[in-house]
Design a protein around this motif. Structure first.
Motif, PDB file in Angstrom:
ATOM      1  N   SER A  48       0.846  -1.193   0.000  1.00 40.95           N
ATOM      2  CA  SER A  48       0.000   0.000   0.000  1.00 40.95           C
ATOM      3  C   SER A  48       0.877   1.237   0.000  1.00 40.95           C
ATOM      4  CB  SER A  48      -0.914   0.002   1.230  1.00 40.95           C
ATOM      5  OG  SER A  48      -0.154   0.119   2.407  1.00 40.95           O
ATOM      6  N   ASP A  49       0.227   2.373  -0.165  1.00 40.61           N
ATOM      7  CA  ASP A  49       0.924   3.659  -0.146  1.00 40.61           C
ATOM      8  C   ASP A  49       1.223   4.033   1.301  1.00 40.61           C
ATOM      9  OD1 ASP A  49       1.865   6.197  -0.427  1.00 40.61           O
ATOM     10  OD2 ASP A  49       0.125   6.988  -1.500  1.00 40.61           O
ATOM     11  N   THR A  50       2.490   4.023   1.668  1.00 35.26           N
ATOM     12  CA  THR A  50       2.864   4.297   3.053  1.00 35.26           C
ATOM     13  C   THR A  50       2.703   5.765   3.429  1.00 35.26           C
ATOM     14  OG1 THR A  50       5.179   4.553   2.373  1.00 35.26           O
ATOM     15  CG2 THR A  50       4.479   2.374   3.111  1.00 35.26           C
ATOM     16  N   THR A  51       2.450   6.626   2.445  1.00 39.17           N
ATOM     17  CA  THR A  51       2.267   8.044   2.736  1.00 39.17           C
ATOM     18  C   THR A  51       0.797   8.398   2.935  1.00 39.17           C
ATOM     19  OG1 THR A  51       2.098   8.656   0.380  1.00 39.17           O
ATOM     20  CG2 THR A  51       4.300   8.583   1.355  1.00 39.17           C
ATOM     21  N   ASN A  52      -0.114   7.437   2.648  1.00 39.48           N
ATOM     22  CA  ASN A  52      -1.540   7.703   2.786  1.00 39.48           C
ATOM     23  C   ASN A  52      -2.048   7.041   4.059  1.00 39.48           C
ATOM     24  OD1 ASN A  52      -4.074   8.692   2.080  1.00 39.48           O
ATOM     25  ND2 ASN A  52      -4.644   6.790   1.053  1.00 39.48           N
ATOM     26  N   MET A  54      -4.540   5.321   5.956  1.00 36.42           N
ATOM     27  CA  MET A  54      -5.787   4.560   5.824  1.00 36.42           C
ATOM     28  C   MET A  54      -6.125   3.952   7.176  1.00 36.42           C
ATOM     29  SD  MET A  54      -5.371   2.774   2.062  1.00 36.42           S
ATOM     30  CE  MET A  54      -3.616   2.448   2.199  1.00 36.42           C
ATOM     31  N   ASP A  70     -12.153   7.639   5.001  1.00 37.18           N
ATOM     32  CA  ASP A  70     -11.227   8.763   5.118  1.00 37.18           C
ATOM     33  C   ASP A  70     -11.900   9.815   5.985  1.00 37.18           C
ATOM     34  OD1 ASP A  70      -9.491  10.860   4.881  1.00 37.18           O
ATOM     35  OD2 ASP A  70      -9.237  10.699   2.710  1.00 37.18           O
ATOM     36  N   TRP A  77     -14.289   4.714   0.856  1.00 36.13           N
ATOM     37  CA  TRP A  77     -13.530   4.216  -0.292  1.00 36.13           C
ATOM     38  C   TRP A  77     -13.536   2.695  -0.311  1.00 36.13           C
ATOM     39  CZ3 TRP A  77     -11.855   7.441  -3.988  1.00 36.13           C
ATOM     40  CH2 TRP A  77     -11.624   8.782  -3.673  1.00 36.13           C
ATOM     41  N   ILE A  91      -2.850   1.618  -5.179  1.00 34.74           N
ATOM     42  CA  ILE A  91      -1.996   1.452  -4.012  1.00 34.74           C
ATOM     43  C   ILE A  91      -2.392   2.367  -2.856  1.00 34.74           C
ATOM     44  CG2 ILE A  91      -0.244   3.152  -4.702  1.00 34.74           C
ATOM     45  CD1 ILE A  91       1.865   1.110  -3.746  1.00 34.74           C
ATOM     46  N   ASN A  92      -3.075   3.492  -3.145  1.00 30.53           N
ATOM     47  CA  ASN A  92      -3.486   4.404  -2.075  1.00 30.53           C
ATOM     48  C   ASN A  92      -4.850   4.045  -1.497  1.00 30.53           C
ATOM     49  OD1 ASN A  92      -5.244   5.212  -4.086  1.00 30.53           O
ATOM     50  ND2 ASN A  92      -4.519   7.327  -4.192  1.00 30.53           N
TER      51      ASN A  92
END
Length: 211
Positions: A48-52, A54, A70, A77, A91-92
């Protein structure tokens, strides 16, 4: 006869002597501590996107989806999950925006949940109706035959929130327990039965068979 005086020996003295002899011996023979090769290389693959951020993701083990809320925008989502690798697509986690205006998790203490069952799993969640005073309704979302996410209110769930879905993958009619300030309501698709109380923790609820 000559008497010999026997003196008591302190065992701790012997211990100190033995330690000293061991140190001297090791220094003479040049003792070297063993060195173990660090040949472990972790195969760390991000799915996954480690900057988002979740929060409180829930997974559909039947259809290979994840659902999450979110809380920054009140958005529900849904995204795909690769059953072989666990990778999120996208990925996000922002695959399909199913709904807006969800009740904040600061109030519900929980995000969307899956109801497992046939023909497909569904998502249940708390939808905010008004802000002052705070009112809500429990909704479900499911994929229709055209592959589009459809949302609808669960009947008689005005002022209810924090739904918990049953987890029987072979169940034709999944069940939902929703809560209000005073009671718990059990829903089976469009059939409703009121029972229980909020004093029952959600994880202790046993879903009744509702005909």
């Amino acid at each position: 006869m000559q008497l010999v005086n026997l003196k008591c020996v302190n065992h701790s003295s012997f211990t100190k002597i033995y330690k000293l002899i061991a140190i001297i011996t090791l220094s003479i023979i040049g003792y070297v501590a063993p060195v173990y090769a660090d040949d472990f290389i972790p195969d760390d693959i991000s799915v996954s996107d480690t900057t988002n951020f979740m929060k409180d993701m829930e997974f559909d083990i039947q259809g290979g989806h994840l659902a999450w809320q979110d809380d920054r925008s009140g958005t529900l989502w849904v995204a795909d999950v690769d059953p072989n690798t666990g990778a999120f697509n996208p990925i996000n986690g922002m695959g399909t925006m199913v709904d807006l205006g969800l009740l904040p998790m600061s109030l519900t203490k929980n995000g969307p949940e899956w109801i497992l069952g046939l023909p497909k799993a569904q998502v249940v969640y708390s939808k905010q109706l008004t802000a002052e005073p705070v009112t809500s309704v429990v909704k479900r979302a499911y994929l229709n035959r055209q592959g589009i996410w459809v949302t609808e209110d669960l009947p008689d769930t005005n002022s209810f929130y924090d739904p918990i879905g049953s987890k029987n993958p072979t169940d034709i009619n999944g069940q939902v327990a929703s809560h209000s300030a005073l009671s718990t309501i059990w829903s089976v698709l469009n059939k409703v039965k009121k029972s229980g109380s909020l004093s029952t923790p959600p994880y202790l609820i046993h879903f009744p068979l509702i005909e």
